[in-house]
Design an enzyme around this catalytic site. Structure first.
Site, PDB file in Angstrom:
ATOM      1  N   THR A   1      -8.193   9.343   9.134  1.00  0.00           N
ATOM      2  CA  THR A   1      -7.764   8.112   8.467  1.00  0.00           C
ATOM      3  C   THR A   1      -7.698   6.916   9.402  1.00  0.00           C
ATOM      4  O   THR A   1      -7.188   5.871   9.023  1.00  0.00           O
ATOM      5  CB  THR A   1      -6.378   8.321   7.827  1.00  0.00           C
TER       6      THR A   1
ATOM      7  N   LYS B   1       0.829  -1.200   0.000  1.00  0.00           N
ATOM      8  CA  LYS B   1       0.000   0.000   0.000  1.00  0.00           C
ATOM      9  C   LYS B   1       0.864   1.250   0.000  1.00  0.00           C
ATOM     10  O   LYS B   1       1.843   1.353   0.731  1.00  0.00           O
ATOM     11  CB  LYS B   1      -0.930  -0.014   1.214  1.00  0.00           C
TER      12      LYS B   1
ATOM     13  N   GLY C   1      -8.377   3.629  10.857  1.00  0.00           N
ATOM     14  CA  GLY C   1      -9.079   2.443  10.397  1.00  0.00           C
ATOM     15  C   GLY C   1      -9.055   2.203   8.903  1.00  0.00           C
ATOM     16  O   GLY C   1      -9.713   1.278   8.418  1.00  0.00           O
ATOM     17  N   THR C   2      -8.295   2.986   8.154  1.00  0.00           N
ATOM     18  CA  THR C   2      -8.295   2.811   6.701  1.00  0.00           C
ATOM     19  C   THR C   2      -7.714   1.467   6.279  1.00  0.00           C
ATOM     20  O   THR C   2      -8.220   0.829   5.351  1.00  0.00           O
ATOM     21  CB  THR C   2      -7.523   3.941   6.008  1.00  0.00           C
ATOM     22  N   GLY C   3      -6.655   1.027   6.961  1.00  0.00           N
ATOM     23  CA  GLY C   3      -6.064  -0.263   6.600  1.00  0.00           C
ATOM     24  C   GLY C   3      -6.999  -1.419   6.874  1.00  0.00           C
ATOM     25  O   GLY C   3      -7.130  -2.348   6.061  1.00  0.00           O
ATOM     26  N   CYS C   4      -7.674  -1.379   8.017  1.00  0.00           N
ATOM     27  CA  CYS C   4      -8.658  -2.417   8.357  1.00  0.00           C
ATOM     28  C   CYS C   4      -9.780  -2.441   7.331  1.00  0.00           C
ATOM     29  O   CYS C   4     -10.232  -3.505   6.886  1.00  0.00           O
ATOM     30  CB  CYS C   4      -9.252  -2.161   9.740  1.00  0.00           C
TER      31      CYS C   4
END
Length: 267
Positions: free
Chosen positions: A204, A173, A206-209
Site C-alpha cells: 500500500t 479517507k 503510495g496509495t494516498g499520493c
C-alpha cells in the site's frame, strides 16, 4: 492536452511522492509537471532522510511552471516546513491556481513523521483555504480536529468540522480500522459516502499520493468533484487488485506501479 502540477517530495523508491503522482497523472492521459519540495531517502519500509529544497528554489520551480505551462489542476503532497508552505501559498495566489487538491501528508504509511508541528498550522492557514478539496486520512483528520475518530459518524463529524473551518471540501479517507475502505466527502451542499471494498494487499506504499493525484487529474479534465473522487477510487482499487509485487527485500513493495498496468483509468 490537460495539464496537472504536483508539488511534493521525491520518493527514491518510486512508489510515493512525485514519482507516484507523475505515473498516475500520465496513466490518466494528463500532462504531469512537478515542483519538488524535498528529496527523500526512503523505500516502503521507512524514510531514512529528508533534504529540503530552499524556499527560493521552490519558488523558481513554481515560476517556471506557471509562466510557461499553466496547470489545469494542482496536487500538493508532502511539504515539511512552514517556509515552503508559505511560498506555495504565495505562488498559488499570485498565479490564480485552480482545482487545488491538498493531501495533508503528516505521517507516512510506514509511520515516519514527515512534517513539523509549526508547519501544520501554516498548512491550515496558507493552503487549506485555497483548496478545492483536502484529503486527510483518519490519523491526519484527528490531528486537524483534535478528537479521536472511531466510527463512521466520527468521520462525518471530522470532515464537516474541517470543511466549515477552512471553507473547502474534505474527503476523509477510511481504513485505519474504522471501516473497510469507505471515504466520506463533505461539501457545503452536504455529504456523500463513497463505498469501497478492502483489498487484502500489503503493498500500500503510495496509495494516498495516488488517490489525490487521480482526483487532481480528473479535475483537470473537467469532471465534477464527486465524479473525480468516484473515478479515482475505482482507479486505486483496480491497482490494488492487480496484486503486483516488485520487492525482493523485507518490506512490501508495490510502488503503485500496477496503476500503469491494470488499465483501470476510471474512465
Amino acid at each position: 492536452m490537460f495539464t496537472a502540477l504536483t508539488i511534493a517530495g521525491s520518493d527514491s523508491s518510486g512508489g510515493a511522492g512525485i514519482q507516484a503522482d507523475i505515473k498516475t497523472m500520465t496513466a490518466h492521459g494528463v500532462y504531469a509537471m512537478s515542483a519538488i519540495t524535498a528529496l527523500t531517502a526512503q523505500n516502503t519500509t521507512g524514510v531514512q532522510d529528508i533534504l529540503e529544497a530552499t524556499p527560493a528554489f521552490l519558488a523558481e520551480q513554481l515560476d517556471c511552471v506557471f509562466t510557461d505551462i499553466p496547470p489545469d489542476a494542482v496536487k500538493i503532497g508532502m511539504v515539511s516546513s512552514a517556509a515552503l508552505i508559505r511560498i506555495i501559498g504565495e505562488k498559488l495566489r499570485q498565479y490564480g491556481a485552480k482545482s487545488i487538491v491538498v493531501d495533508p501528508v503528516m505521517v507516512s504509511t510506514s509511520g515516519s513523521r514527515l512534517i513539523c508541528e509549526e508547519a501544520v498550522e501554516t498548512l491550515k492557514q496558507e493552503l487549506f483555504p485555497l483548496a478545492a478539496v483536502i484529503t486527510p486520512n483518519i490519523p491526519e483528520a484527528e490531528v486537524l480536529t483534535g478528537f479521536k475518530i472511531r466510527t463512521p459518524e466520527d468521520m462525518e463529524k471530522a470532515a464537516r468540522q474541517i470543511g466549515e473551518t477552512f471553507h473547502c471540501a474534505v474527503l476523509c479517507k477510511g481504513g485505519h480500522q474504522v471501516n473497510s475502505a469507505n471515504d466520506y466527502l463533505w461539501q457545503e451542499n452536504g455529504g456523500r459516502w463513497f463505498l469501497g471494498k478492502r483489498i487484502d494487499n500489503p503493498n500500500t506504499h503510495g496509495t494516498g499520493c495516488t488517490l489525490s493525484s487521480a482526483i487532481a487529474s480528473n479535475l483537470a479534465k473537467g469532471l465534477s468533484l464527486e465524479q473525480a473522487v468516484e473515478q479515482a477510487k475505482d482507479y486505486l482499487s483496480g491497482a490494488l487488485a492487480a496484486m503486483l509485487d516488485l520487492g525482493k527485500g523485507s518490506g512490501p513493495l508495490n510502488h503503485m506501479f500496477a496503476l500503469n498496468l491494470t488499465g483501470t483509468k476510471g474512465e
